[in-house]
Design a protein around this motif. Structure first.
Motif, short mmCIF file in Angstrom:
data_model
loop_
_atom_site.label_atom_id
_atom_site.label_comp_id
_atom_site.label_asym_id
_atom_site.label_seq_id
_atom_site.Cartn_x
_atom_site.Cartn_y
_atom_site.Cartn_z
N SER A 12 0.93 -1.16 0.13
CA SER A 12 -0.05 0.07 0.02
C SER A 12 1.08 1.28 0.01
CB SER A 12 -0.87 -0.02 1.35
OG SER A 12 -1.61 1.19 1.23
N THR A 14 2.14 5.16 -0.30
CA THR A 14 1.81 6.49 -0.07
C THR A 14 2.95 7.40 -0.26
OG1 THR A 14 0.23 5.85 1.95
CG2 THR A 14 0.87 8.01 1.68
N LYS A 35 6.09 6.01 1.69
CA LYS A 35 5.51 5.21 2.83
C LYS A 35 4.82 3.96 2.01
CE LYS A 35 1.82 5.16 6.47
NZ LYS A 35 1.18 6.11 7.03
N LYS A 37 3.40 -0.26 2.91
CA LYS A 37 3.03 -1.27 3.98
C LYS A 37 3.41 -2.84 3.25
CE LYS A 37 -0.14 -0.02 7.59
NZ LYS A 37 -0.93 -0.19 8.40
N THR A 43 4.94 -1.48 8.36
CA THR A 43 5.10 -0.12 7.64
C THR A 43 6.56 0.21 7.30
OG1 THR A 43 3.04 0.51 8.97
CG2 THR A 43 4.36 2.14 8.08
N VAL A 219 7.18 -0.20 12.86
CA VAL A 219 7.73 0.71 11.84
C VAL A 219 9.03 0.82 11.42
CG1 VAL A 219 7.72 3.10 11.01
CG2 VAL A 219 5.70 2.26 12.43
N GLU A 402 4.98 8.85 12.14
CA GLU A 402 4.10 7.49 11.87
C GLU A 402 3.55 6.82 12.85
OE1 GLU A 402 2.12 4.78 9.70
OE2 GLU A 402 2.81 6.45 9.02
N GLY A 406 0.50 8.75 12.84
CA GLY A 406 -0.09 8.06 11.19
C GLY A 406 0.21 9.11 10.15
#
Length: 916
Positions: A12, A14, A35, A37, A43, A219, A402, A406
């Protein structure tokens, strides 16, 4: 198209904000990032920074001491220690392969909300680092044993003893229990209790790992010499097969609502009264918390803060004042901390605190006050971003954003909040949270994940590390001002900062040329206490408004006056800096004001075991008449400081801080064509005095006879062991051999002494050997703070290690190769910042080294011979010539050292006076 497929099926993605460089034209610092996942929930954040061939690896887990069950306080931190004790496929000391490749900024930490592990590694070692981090994230349980648990339990308990043995070391326990109600997850300290640490079982360890160390609860940030596509490939390779872990339920916020003020008193062995006043305030991601940080800065950050001016500068009732916000996830705290001068009325100080606080809450800050604090916060953040890793660098900023919000770019949100707050808003929010309730001493459905098939054959061990990068530093450029003052420049345009240091051949040893002990350090400190046209508050205020930092300091041989300036404010910052350097006022009122704080500093040194040892051991090694036979803290004595006058300081300044005894060193975002006109403007007319420069005498001192000195600290839970002997100067031709020898016996975490007393015996949190750099003979120290009941046994082990090292168990080939690898491969990471580059230039001048000395270090280490390292050990270490100083409970120490041949036994007080 290949990238699109990867995004759809594996990640995913970003994208973060992209820019062409690390800084915008306005001077703002941007941290471009990507970013994504993995399908197991891990993450990943990637930031590309090609300024050095290193990569910061930062792994953050959403677990801390707030997640500990009742009766298991301290467990999160204990588990952090266990994470460094080997995994299923690398069951050995975690640090070893990292030392081999020269990793820097390497550590692990735990607090209420999180546990993190971080290291900077040369780019070719990145796969090794990811293998190691992923192996302990996904393959730890099979390597955990009862023996390892017991070992690290002992280490952590010694860490706790060491903290509890410090002045005010136990106050935090009371503050947490006083501020938070029963059941609140912040009510106990992260270090935990001895009983709870003793109760931790192997089952607890394994349950903790299964519950919190899953991929979906972590993370990972990669920052530095790497791009996103490579990062995706590597993290999928090494982390994609790790289980997500179970669903974790946690509080989102818990601010205790306190209607009334509560107060407690506790007694402890400390030199001065200290007042803590603490409020529970919103968590770290809330806008109000930023306003409260601004309020804290106005109240108690720096010399121009309100409480500092009232309690220290004007009324001289306190020796230190601070107001700060400790930011956490569930709730933060705002803490006022004031240390009173000896003999000052507590009631009087409390009334002033209350009045200053009331005036602020019922009024508002001036625009200048608010700008000062805003600039200071922004400058601090920019300076932190000079580093890619460590605890304050860009990797940590992205991870914190993060983890808590988030949003990896949350640092920008906070900076914008800082910039946009108005005075009335700050006062309104402060009044809302600080008007009552002070303590004085004072969940989302868990996503479904699946594990990828691993392509890594971990039975093959660590991935092969590629060729290590060489250190490449900017070339040093030299010039002179119109009056002959030398200027040395090293350009570094990575970040809009410039650092300047004026270095003088002076230092603590200059006190020996007819001055009272502590004069050199006191004179340098006085430079910021006022000039002919600015007082201390004005200097501090201008510095903060410019985002500049002016510092002064000394070591044994040299004194320096430094400036750290934002590029955009370099000219105005230099103007202020020049005034501080050339025009000190040495006013009696300022001398008196500093003297009370200086006396407090000396008292604090005497309250700390290491301070006591560093004050009293050097005179025994060098003799009272030698320039180095002084307290190595440089602070002097109460008697010498009490008698210092304005004339004493002026005479020292005129003798040593002069234009014919200075070199300017400049590192950062500037050029010779830019910096020379600025320096000429302010320093070309600086005339030299008529009197010649005084020379310091550093005669060679014969080896001392072995003896042991005991300084009593009744009831101390630890004994501080510091043994010393004299070694050749830092500038000798075989200095590299001496440093390598020290690395092997006690200079590194994996050295013989630390492995013995910490990892094997668990008697100390850390035990090491170190040397203090010096132009003359330097001291070689053996340092071991150990639990009191193991004092004698620890000395026996230290003697055994020292005798073996110069006897039948001399340095071995593999030990030398390890230190060679570490020292060579860490060079690119060790010289990442302007500060490290500047320090290298200062050191080169101090010891007469060439400008390219640091660039030649790699080759010098590669050429090291084992025979030469063994010879260096024999040159430096003779266990029969050590002077041993032990600071601790005499009643326990005396009986333990009977039968140990340490030579003459002497008893002293903390002032170095002989006692029976």
């Amino acid at each position: 198209m290949k990238f699109l497929i990867l995004c759809l099926f594996l990640f995913s993605c970003t994208p973060g904000k992209k820019t062409d460089s690390g800084t915008s034209k306005s001077g703002d610092v941007e941290i471009p990032y990507q970013k994504f996942k993995l399908e197991n929930g891990l993450t990943i954040i990637v930031h590309e920074d090609r300024k050095a061939p290193i990569v910061a690896v930062s792994v953050w887990y959403k677990v801390g001491s707030k997640d500990e069950p009742t009766g298991r306080s301290g467990f999160a931190h204990l588990f952090e220690h266990l994470m460094f004790n080997g995994s299923e496929n690398y069951d050995d000391e975690y640090f070893a392969p990292f030392h081999k490749v020269g990793a820097t900024d390497m550590n692990g930490t735990t607090w209420f909300d999180r546990t993190n592990y971080f290291q900077n590694v040369p780019t070719p070692a990145l796969e090794m680092a990811l293998w190691m981090e992923s192996d302990r994230m996904g393959h730890l349980l099979g390597a955990i044993t009862k023996a390892k648990l017991d070992e690290q339990r002992g280490v952590v308990q010694n860490e706790k003893r060491q903290g509890d043995n410090s002045p005010y070391g136990k106050t935090n326990y009371r503050i947490l229990e006083g501020l938070y109600p029963q059941g609140h997850p912040y009510r106990h300290s992260t270090i935990g209790s001895m009983a709870d640490l003793n109760a931790a079982s192997l089952k607890d360890v394994k349950d903790w790992f299964k519950q919190y160390y899953g991929a979906a609860n972590a993370v990972v940030v990669l920052a530095g010499d790497i791009n996103t596509s490579k990062a995706k490939e590597l993290v999928q390779k090494y982390f994609g097969d790790i289980a997500a872990g179970p669903e974790v339920k946690r509080h989102d916020a818990w601010i205790p609502i306190r209607q009334h003020e509560t107060r407690e008193v506790m007694y402890e062995n400390v030199p001065q009264t200290r007042i803590y006043r603490v409020w529970a305030v919103p968590g770290r991601t809330k806008k109000e918390t930023v306003a409260l940080r601004l309020a804290a800065g106005i109240l108690g950050r720096g010399k121009n803060s309100r409480l500092y001016q009232e309690l220290i500068y004007k009324k001289q009732l306190a020796t230190s004042v601070s107001v700060r916000v400790r930011q956490h996830q569930l709730t933060s705290t705002l803490r006022i901390q004031v240390t009173l001068k000896e003999g000052v009325s507590q009631d009087k100080v409390e009334k002033i605190i209350e009045k200053v606080l009331s005036d602020f809450l019922n009024g508002q800050a001036s625009s200048k006050e608010l700008l000062r604090v805003k600039t200071s916060i922004e400058a601090g953040k920019i300076r932190g971003f000079e580093k890619i890793g460590g605890f304050s660098g860009k990797a940590s900023a992205l991870a914190r954003g993060e983890l808590y919000a988030g949003d990896p770019a949350f640092y920008k949100t906070r900076l914008n909040w800082v910039r946009n707050f108005k005075s009335q808003e700050v006062s309104k929010i402060a009044k809302k949270w600080l008007s009552k309730g002070a303590y004085q001493l004072t969940v989302l459905p868990f996503p479904k994940y699946q594990v990828a098939k691993s392509s890594v054959n971990r039975k093959k061990g660590l991935p092969k590390v590629g060729e290590m990068p060489a250190l490449v530093l900017p070339k040093t450029k030299r010039a002179e001002l119109k009056n002959g003052i030398k200027v040395v420049l090293m350009e570094n345009h990575a970040i809009p900062l410039v650092k300047i240091a004026a270095q003088f051949d002076a230092g603590y040893a200059a006190d020996s040329t007819g001055f009272k002990l502590g004069t050199s350090a006191y004179t340098l400190s006085m430079l910021k206490e006022g000039t002919e046209k600015r007082n201390a508050l004005e200097i501090s205020s201008e510095s903060e408004l410019l985002g500049a930092s002016i510092g002064t300091g000394s070591n044994l041989d040299m004194s320096r006056i430094s400036l750290s300036a934002l590029k955009k404010n370099l000219g105005k910052s230099l103007e202020l800096y020049a005034d501080v350097v050339k025009n000190p006022a040495f006013k009696d009122s300022a001398i008196k004001r500093l003297r009370s704080r200086w006396m407090s500093r000396i008292k604090q040194e005497k309250a700390r075991p290491m301070g006591v040892a560093l004050r009293n051991l050097p005179p025994l090694l060098y003799g009272d008449s030698h320039a180095y036979g002084i307290p190595f803290t440089g602070s002097g004595t109460e008697n010498s400081i009490a008698s210092l006058t304005s004339e004493d300081l002026k005479r020292f300044y005129q003798s040593w801080i002069r234009s014919d005894n200075v070199t300017f060193f400049v590192v950062g975002d500037t050029t010779l064509s830019e910096i020379l006109p600025l320096l000429n403007k302010h320093f070309a007319a600086w005339e030299k005095p008529n009197a010649p420069i005084v020379k310091k005498e550093l005669p060679v001192v014969a080896a001392a006879k072995q003896k042991v000195i005991i300084i009593d600290k009744p009831g101390a839970p630890q004994s501080l062991i510091l043994a010393g002997a004299l070694a050749p100067p830092s500038g000798v031709s075989n200095n590299i051999e001496i440093k390598a020898m020290n690395d092997i016996i006690g200079g590194k975490f994996t050295s013989r002494i630390n492995m013995n007393l910490r990892e094997d015996k668990h008697w100390a949190y850390g035990a090491f050997t170190f040397m203090k750099a010096a132009v003359g003979q330097r001291p070689f120290f053996v340092y071991a703070p150990v639990q009191s009941d193991k004092t004698g046994a620890s000395i026996k082990e230290l003697l055994k290690e020292l005798n073996n090292f110069v006897g039948r168990k001399k340095a071995k080939k593999d030990e030398l190769q390890k230190t060679i690898n570490n020292n060579v491969n860490r060079l690119p990471g060790a010289f990442e910042t302007n500060r490290s580059m500047l320090n290298s230039l200062l050191t080169n001048q101090r010891f007469g080294r060439s400008d390219d000395y640091i660039s030649t270090l790699g080759q010098k280490y590669r050429e090291l011979k084992l025979s030469a390292v063994k010879e260096a050990a024999l040159e430096v270490i003779d266990p029969k010539q050590f002077t041993w100083m032990i600071v601790g409970d005499r009643g326990q120490i005396e009986k333990q050292i009977r039968g140990i041949n340490l030579g003459q036994k002497v008893f002293m007080d903390k002032d170095g006076k002989l006692i029976k």
